[in-house]
Structures are given as structure tokens and as C-alpha cells.
Design an enzyme around this catalytic site. Structure first.
Site, PDB file in Angstrom:
ATOM      1  N   LEU A 541       1.773 -10.718  -0.047  1.00 41.49           N
ATOM      2  CA  LEU A 541       0.778  -9.850  -0.660  1.00 41.49           C
ATOM      3  C   LEU A 541      -0.148  -9.248   0.388  1.00 41.49           C
ATOM      4  O   LEU A 541      -0.451  -8.049   0.356  1.00 41.49           O
ATOM      5  CB  LEU A 541      -0.006 -10.641  -1.704  1.00 41.49           C
ATOM      6  CG  LEU A 541      -1.003  -9.840  -2.543  1.00 41.49           C
ATOM      7  CD1 LEU A 541      -0.977 -10.306  -3.994  1.00 41.49           C
ATOM      8  CD2 LEU A 541      -2.414  -9.971  -1.983  1.00 41.49           C
ATOM      9  N   GLN A 544       1.310  -6.385   2.294  1.00 41.84           N
ATOM     10  CA  GLN A 544       1.329  -5.141   1.547  1.00 41.84           C
ATOM     11  C   GLN A 544      -0.073  -4.573   1.351  1.00 41.84           C
ATOM     12  O   GLN A 544      -0.263  -3.360   1.328  1.00 41.84           O
ATOM     13  CB  GLN A 544       1.989  -5.360   0.180  1.00 41.84           C
ATOM     14  CG  GLN A 544       2.392  -4.082  -0.521  1.00 41.84           C
ATOM     15  CD  GLN A 544       3.407  -3.283   0.275  1.00 41.84           C
ATOM     16  OE1 GLN A 544       4.131  -3.824   1.108  1.00 41.84           O
ATOM     17  NE2 GLN A 544       3.468  -1.989   0.023  1.00 41.84           N
ATOM     18  N   GLU A 545      -1.076  -5.450   1.195  1.00 41.13           N
ATOM     19  CA  GLU A 545      -2.439  -5.015   0.933  1.00 41.13           C
ATOM     20  C   GLU A 545      -3.085  -4.376   2.151  1.00 41.13           C
ATOM     21  O   GLU A 545      -3.676  -3.301   2.059  1.00 41.13           O
ATOM     22  CB  GLU A 545      -3.301  -6.210   0.496  1.00 41.13           C
ATOM     23  CG  GLU A 545      -3.153  -6.591  -0.963  1.00 41.13           C
ATOM     24  CD  GLU A 545      -3.785  -5.567  -1.887  1.00 41.13           C
ATOM     25  OE1 GLU A 545      -4.612  -4.758  -1.428  1.00 41.13           O
ATOM     26  OE2 GLU A 545      -3.431  -5.558  -3.067  1.00 41.13           O
ATOM     27  N   SER A 546      -3.041  -5.033   3.288  1.00 37.14           N
ATOM     28  CA  SER A 546      -3.855  -4.607   4.420  1.00 37.14           C
ATOM     29  C   SER A 546      -3.126  -4.595   5.742  1.00 37.14           C
ATOM     30  O   SER A 546      -3.730  -4.240   6.766  1.00 37.14           O
ATOM     31  CB  SER A 546      -5.066  -5.543   4.558  1.00 37.14           C
ATOM     32  OG  SER A 546      -4.634  -6.861   4.874  1.00 37.14           O
ATOM     33  N   TYR A 656       4.611  -1.653  -5.333  1.00 41.75           N
ATOM     34  CA  TYR A 656       3.822  -2.761  -4.788  1.00 41.75           C
ATOM     35  C   TYR A 656       4.449  -4.103  -5.152  1.00 41.75           C
ATOM     36  O   TYR A 656       4.635  -4.974  -4.297  1.00 41.75           O
ATOM     37  CB  TYR A 656       2.405  -2.663  -5.348  1.00 41.75           C
ATOM     38  CG  TYR A 656       1.454  -3.754  -4.944  1.00 41.75           C
ATOM     39  CD1 TYR A 656       0.690  -3.649  -3.798  1.00 41.75           C
ATOM     40  CD2 TYR A 656       1.287  -4.893  -5.740  1.00 41.75           C
ATOM     41  CE1 TYR A 656      -0.215  -4.645  -3.438  1.00 41.75           C
ATOM     42  CE2 TYR A 656       0.399  -5.892  -5.391  1.00 41.75           C
ATOM     43  CZ  TYR A 656      -0.349  -5.758  -4.244  1.00 41.75           C
ATOM     44  OH  TYR A 656      -1.234  -6.751  -3.895  1.00 41.75           O
TER      45      TYR A 656
END
Length: 699
Positions: A541, A544-546, A656
């Protein structure tokens, strides 16, 4: 985040626990730029003694600028440029002669003055900064301005040197110039380019109007383009072409967009269908109604408007079915079948076929899945997602040999559909050996490239968008070994997005320590242990987020590795008893992952442990996944996580979820050294009522 943009019939607001990147944005680029920063720690030990030499070479070429007066000048110029003010850049430029970032400041000094620029101004810039990315960037901007001015002489002088050639509006202006100055009929080249642009665009609309005025685009072709404008809900663009149609077209187009039901019902009450322009306006109104009320549109097509041509009926029906599929209506698959029966020769377009496949998957109509997935055209036909679902349909319909061949075609251990295909072949997901690290000398050579040095200097000043553009421009033409070395340059500088994304371009294998870097091991492992969230899921996660950029802040105000909104961070801190929490700690690595993993754990509890639904909730807000699961299927048995993910109606969230779970599968293999299963992570998604029975409300 990564997203693909398609028009939706619904409007969404951000989930309170997340930043929200609306589908109308160029999300793929915006999210990539939003993930960039220069904070972080090294993800891997140096592969060789020479690797540190390459890092030293970068530092020597790009000395520290943060806090330096020169660096402040550059930052001030960039911030003013974003407001459309060139003065700080113009004032700073004399003090930056010979500086690595001088070309960028020069660009910020001249670009806002495009409307008053002359060809002599452009030529002076080109002579001062030859062979730079910023020159080609300004060339793109200048060509658009020249096209707007219809200055075809200067356009013809500048356009041959344009390197990127990735702007369709420039291409359209070039076709208009050829038509107007060389008397070439460019309509055949313009029509597909114009139609492919959702908004038409200044260049393509200008060229189309020029060709329309000369009679090179027919009235029929124009009406077909107006239908596409209506499908994309671009009614203002459609109205702009009313002057090229008979008198009364403007009012008719406006009525079709604003009051389609009244126009359609008026036509339904008459004894005969209208002809000519009124017939075309009726089709526009029915296309609009198909978006608004697909059920009523299908009823009218099947009962009252049977005298429309098969092509017209199919076009309207496919649009209504697509709208129904986006709304997850249970009859969408039936409507697609009915549309196909209306005109078997009509091709609805690839974006409609995507939703035809998805609607069929929801009701497990494998015959329709097979039909739709084989009808894709061009490069879409080779996309792994449609190959995978076509193979699944072949298997379900009793053709195992064909299915096996298709699965083998796309199987791989690192992509979402590659992982699914691997398991469909009966094999666990095991990672091959990593590529050897790039040679130290190769890394040094890439570190010496001016474009990469400039990009890294921009990163150091938190000037991310230009840095990304220049980095990618500099990678053009490099072979796989050079790209591998360039990725290492970014890794060594802790610029994780460029490290990871550049490594993804490497052919012939994977350098796992680059492509799936694992910084912040101590903090992430501690957060996983304290909350019980799977560590690999957390890594997947965060990647993918940052992209592991610790201090990043999104345009919407989300912060840190797990991109927490301040209000959500405060709420979670209270829930878990973090009494000393203050807002300035939100970007602290340990605090951020502790709060983010606690929130993720709450989502997992809410959705019965489903990682697919938890990831969707983390991205789109905690209430939507349950609605998506139940819309049209409230009493149905469980559906596979893969089918649930495929039918998420928000493009960003759909992609996502797939990326997060595929990432997590790879990270689990790296962390444990054991084969993994994406199918197990996706699991089955059951009725939301049961999943939420004992779950507390979430922000």
C-alpha cells in the site's frame, strides 16, 4: 496513485480519510508528481564500492541547494511561475548564469509571456539553451501559440525540430497548416485524431473548423463527431460547431443536452420519426438520456423507436448499457446483449467493451465475456487484463487448451494479471533471481548526464513536476542496461519514485532491490506488529500511496508515507490512545505508519479481512466498497475478489486495488522467501451486511 480516466455518470466527494484525485484530472501524471520528494533513507546497501563513487559524482555536480541563496532564488522563481508571474525568474536569471538550473529559470522567465513573444525571442532562447529539455518544452508551448495565431510561416520553421511530438493539439495544428498553405486534404488524418480527444482541444477544433468551412468534412461526419461529444458529456464543445450545421442546430443541440427526456418523449408521441437534422438531434437526445436513465432508454428503444436504423439503435443501446454497468445495475449485461443483437456488425469501441466484460463478469455470463473480450481492437487487444478474462471465459466454456495457451502468454510474477495467470496455470507465485546490480562505472556514467543531474537538483528543491519531466526526457533512447544504471542513481539519492519507476522499464529481468525497495524496515515492521496488519500488505500500500517519500504532502493535504489527512490522523490517534500526538508529527515516519496501519486495520475489520475491500476503502473512503459490492447483488452469494476489483467504477480506485495487492504479493515473497498467492489475497467478497455487522463507524 495510478489511474486511468473514463467518464463516470456519478459525482464523488473525497473520502474523509484519504486524499481524493478526481477522475477528471490527469491522475496518472498528477499522482506521480504528487509522490515525489527528497526525504527518505537508503533502501538497499551499496551493491559495490563504486556505487558510492557515483553518488559522490552527483553531489559534486549538484551541490546542496536547500537553504542556499541560489537555491532560494530558484524556489522563488518556480513558485511565482506557478502563479503565472515571470518577474522573479527574470530578476534571478542574471545571478544564475552557468548554474545547472539556469535553463529552467530562463523557461519560467519567458513561458508566461507567450502571448507577446516573437519568433526572435524564441530563437534567442533556442540559441542560449540548445539540446535541453526546456527548449523542447518551450518549443511545444510556442507551436501551440503559433497555431492559435495561425502564424503558419513560423510554425513551419519550428515544427520540424519538435522532439517529443506527443501533443495531439500540435499535430492538429500541423494538419491545418498543411491544408491551408499546401492545399492538402488532411481530413482523413484529422478525423481520428480529433475524435480521440475528449474535449476536441484548441488545435483539433481549429483544424476541424477550417476543413468544415471548405467542405472537406461532411455533415454526416460532423454529426458523428457531435455524437462522440455527447458520449463524453462535452456539450459546450458540441455547441461550438452549430454554425457549421443548418439553422436551428444550436437550439436543438442545447435542448438535447439539457432536456433530453422531453425531446425523446415528444418524438415518441408522434406517428413518425423525424428526418434530417431533427433525426440527428433525436439521436443526440437519446444518447444523453442513455447516460441519465439507461433503463428507460432501453425500454424506449425496444418498444417505441424500433424504426431507428440498426446502427443508431445499437449506438444508443451500448451507451445505455455502459452507463448501467458503471452504475453496477444488474441488467447491464442483458442490455449489452440486446445492443449486440440490434446490430451485430456495430463496433462500440474499446472503452465500452471494457464495461461489457465487467458487467458480464458480475453475472457470470461467460459467453458474453468471451464475445466482448475477443472484440478489442488495436493495442487494447493485447492488454493482459482482456487476455486474462478471455482465457477465463474459454476455460469456463470448456476450452482448456485455448485457455492454457492464453494464460501462458501473460504469466509473470510481478504484474497483477501476470500473477493471476500464473495461478490459473496451477503454479504458485515465485520470484526469479534478481538481476545483478549495475556496474559501478555504468552508474557513474548515468550520474554524469546533465538531464539527470538537473532533475536531481530540482528534487532537492522540492520542484517535482519539472524534475519528473526532465528525468523522463533524459531516459529517451537509453538501452536497458543504461536504464538500470539510471535507476540506481535515483535509488542512491533516495528518490524512490524515480528509483522504482525507472527500474520498471528495465527489460530482461527484475532488480528486486530497486523495483520493490523496502526502506523504513524498522518502522513498518513495528507498525505491522502492533496492529496485526500484514507487513507485505503495508509495503504494497505504501509503495502505491507515496513511493516511500516520507515528507510528501498531496495537493489535497494528505501527508506522509501513508498519505493521511490531518483530521483522520487526529481521529485515529485518539482511538489508539496516542495522547502526545500533534499535527506536526504527521510526517514523522514512525507516527505516520502507526496511524495509517491502525486505520487500515479498522478497514480490514469492517470488511471481514478482505484486503481488496480494505484497499478500496483506503483509497475511496470507507463507505463505498460496501455499496459497490451490494449494488445489484444484495442477496447474491460471494463473488471473487478479482471480479469485485474489476468492477470498481472509479478508475483510480480500481487500478489502485490491483497495484496494492500485486505489490503485496511480491513483498510477501521477498520478506518470507516463500511462494505466494494473489488469489488468496483477493479472496471472496461476501454480502456487505454480514461484513459490517460488528464494525464501528470510520471517518
Amino acid at each position: 496513485m495510478v489511474s486511468r480516466i473514463v467518464p463516470l455518470p456519478m459525482r464523488f466527494q473525497p473520502g474523509p480519510g484519504k486524499r481524493w484525485e478526481f477522475w477528471g484530472k490527469l491522475a496518472s501524471l498528477i499522482s506521480a508528481l504528487a509522490m515525489l520528494a527528497t526525504l527518505g533513507t537508503v533502501a538497499r546497501a551499496q551493491a559495490s564500492a563504486g556505487a558510492s563513487d557515483a553518488s559522490d559524482a552527483i553531489h559534486a555536480a549538484s551541490p546542496a541547494l536547500v537553504g542556499d541563496p541560489v537555491g532560494q532564488l530558484v524556489q522563488d522563481a518556480w513558485q511565482a511561475f506557478q502563479r503565472g508571474d515571470p518577474k522573479p525568474a527574470q530578476q534571478a536569471l542574471p545571478r544564475l548564469r552557468g548554474n545547472l538550473l539556469e535553463p529552467w529559470v530562463a523557461y519560467w522567465a519567458i513561458q508566461p509571456t507567450l502571448s507577446t513573444m516573437t519568433e526572435a525571442d524564441f530563437d534567442r532562447f533556442a540559441q542560449a539553451y540548445p539540446h535541453t529539455y526546456v527548449l523542447d518544452r518551450l518549443r511545444n508551448d510556442w507551436l501551440l501559440e503559433l497555431g492559435k495565431r495561425q502564424d503558419w510561416d513560423d510554425f513551419a520553421r519550428v515544427e520540424p525540430d519538435f522532439i517529443m511530438r506527443d501533443d495531439p493539439q500540435v499535430q492538429c495544428y500541423a494538419l491545418q497548416r498543411e491544408f491551408e498553405t499546401e492545399n492538402r486534404d488532411t481530413s482523413a488524418a484529422l478525423l481520428p485524431l480529433w475524435t480521440a480527444q475528449k474535449y476536441g482541444g484548441a488545435g483539433c477544433n481549429s483544424a476541424a473548423k477550417s476543413l468544415l468551412a471548405a467542405g472537406k468534412i461532411s455533415q454526416h461526419q460532423l454529426w458523428m463527431r457531435l455524437r462522440r461529444f455527447f458520449k463524453d458529456e462535452q456539450f459546450k464543445a458540441a455547441l461550438g460547431f452549430a454554425p457549421y450545421l443548418p439553422v436551428g442546430a444550436w437550439a436543438g443541440i442545447n435542448d438535447a443536452a439539457r432536456t433530453p427526456l422531453r425531446m425523446v418523449l415528444d418524438a415518441a408521441r408522434s406517428r413518425a420519426l423525424p428526418h434530417g437534422m431533427q433525426r440527428q438531434l433525436l439521436v443526440l437526445a437519446m444518447l444523453r438520456l442513455g447516460e441519465q436513465d439507461p433503463q428507460q432508454t432501453m425500454r424506449l428503444l425496444l418498444t417505441r423507436f424500433t424504426d431507428l436504423s440498426p446502427e443508431e439503435r445499437a449506438e444508443i443501446a451500448y451507451l445505455a448499457a455502459r452507463s448501467g454497468a458503471l452504475q453496477l445495475l444488474p441488467d447491464a449485461a442483458l442490455w449489452f446483449s440486446q445492443a449486440r443483437d440490434m446490430d451485430p456488425s456495430y463496433h462500440p469501441g474499446n472503452s465500452t467493451l471494457e464495461w461489457m466484460v465487467r458487467a458480464a463478469l458480475r453475472v457470470r455470463d461467460w459467453t458474453l465475456v468471451e464475445r466482448a473480450s475477443r472484440d478489442f481492437e488495436g493495442s487494447e487487444a493485447q492488454r493482459p487484463d482482456w487476455i486474462y478474462w478471455h482465457a477465463m471465459a474459454q476455460r469456463q466454456l470448456g476450452h482448456p487448451i485455448e485457455a492454457q495457451a492464453l494464460f501462458a502468454q501473460i504469466a509473470s510474477p510481478w504484474s497483477y494479471y501476470g500473477q493471476l495467470a500464473t495461478e490459473a496455470l496451477g503454479m504458485p507465485i515465485s520470484l526469479p533471481a534478481s538481476l545483478s546490480p549495475p556496474r559501478a562505472r555504468a552508474v557513474e556514467q548515468q550520474a554524469e548526464r546533465p538531464g539527470l543531474r538537473s532533475a536531481l537538483a530540482l528534487f532537492q528543491l522540492n520542484i517535482y513536476s519539472p524534475a519528473v519531466r526532465e528525468w523522463n526526457f533524459t531516459l529517451r533512447g537509453l538501452n536497458s542496461d543504461q536504464i538500470h544504471a539510471a535507476a540506481q542513481v535515483a535509488c542512491d539519492q533516495k528518490v524512490w519514485l524515480l528509483c522504482i519507476n525507472t527500474s520498471e522499464r528495465v527489460k530482461g529481468g527484475v532488480d528486486w532491490s530497486q523495483r520493490y525497495a523496502m526502506p523504513y524496515r524498522t518502522a513498518i515492521a513495528a507498525a505491522a506488529k502492533s496492529t496485526g496488519v500484514n507487513e507485505a500488505f503495508l509495503y504494497g500500500l505504501i509503495r502505491q500511496e507515496s513511493r516511500f517519500i516520507a515528507g510528501i504532502r498531496s495537493w489535497a493535504g494528505a501527508n506522509g508515507l501513508m498519505q493521511l489527512m490531518p483530521a483522520t490522523a487526529r481521529w485515529v490517534a485518539r482511538k489508539i490512545g496516542m495522547g502526545d500526538y500533534t499535527q506536526d508529527r504527521i510526517i514523522d515516519v514512525g507516527t505516520n505508519v502507526t496511524l495509517g496501519s491502525a486505520y487500515l486495520d479498522m478497514l480490514l475489520h469492517r470488511f471481514g479481512g478482505s484486503e481488496a475491500m480494505a484497499a478500496a476503502g483506503y483509497n475511496a473512503g470507507p463507505t463505498r466498497p460496501a455499496r459497490w459490492r451490494d449494488m445489484g447483488l444484495p442477496m447474491s452469494p460471494e463473488v471473487s475478489g478479482a471480479i469485485f476489483a474489476e468492477n470498481i467504477p472509479i478508475p483510480e480506485t480500481r487500478d489502485y486495488v490491483k497495484h496494492v495487492l500485486a505489490n503485496a504479493t511480491v513483498y510477501a515473497a521477498l520478506l518470507t522467501g516463500q511462494p505466494q498467492s494473489l488469489k488468496s489475497r483477493l479472496g471472496e467478497v461476501g454480502p456487505a451486511l454480514l461484513q459490517q455487522a460488528d464494525a464501528e463507524p470510520l471517518p
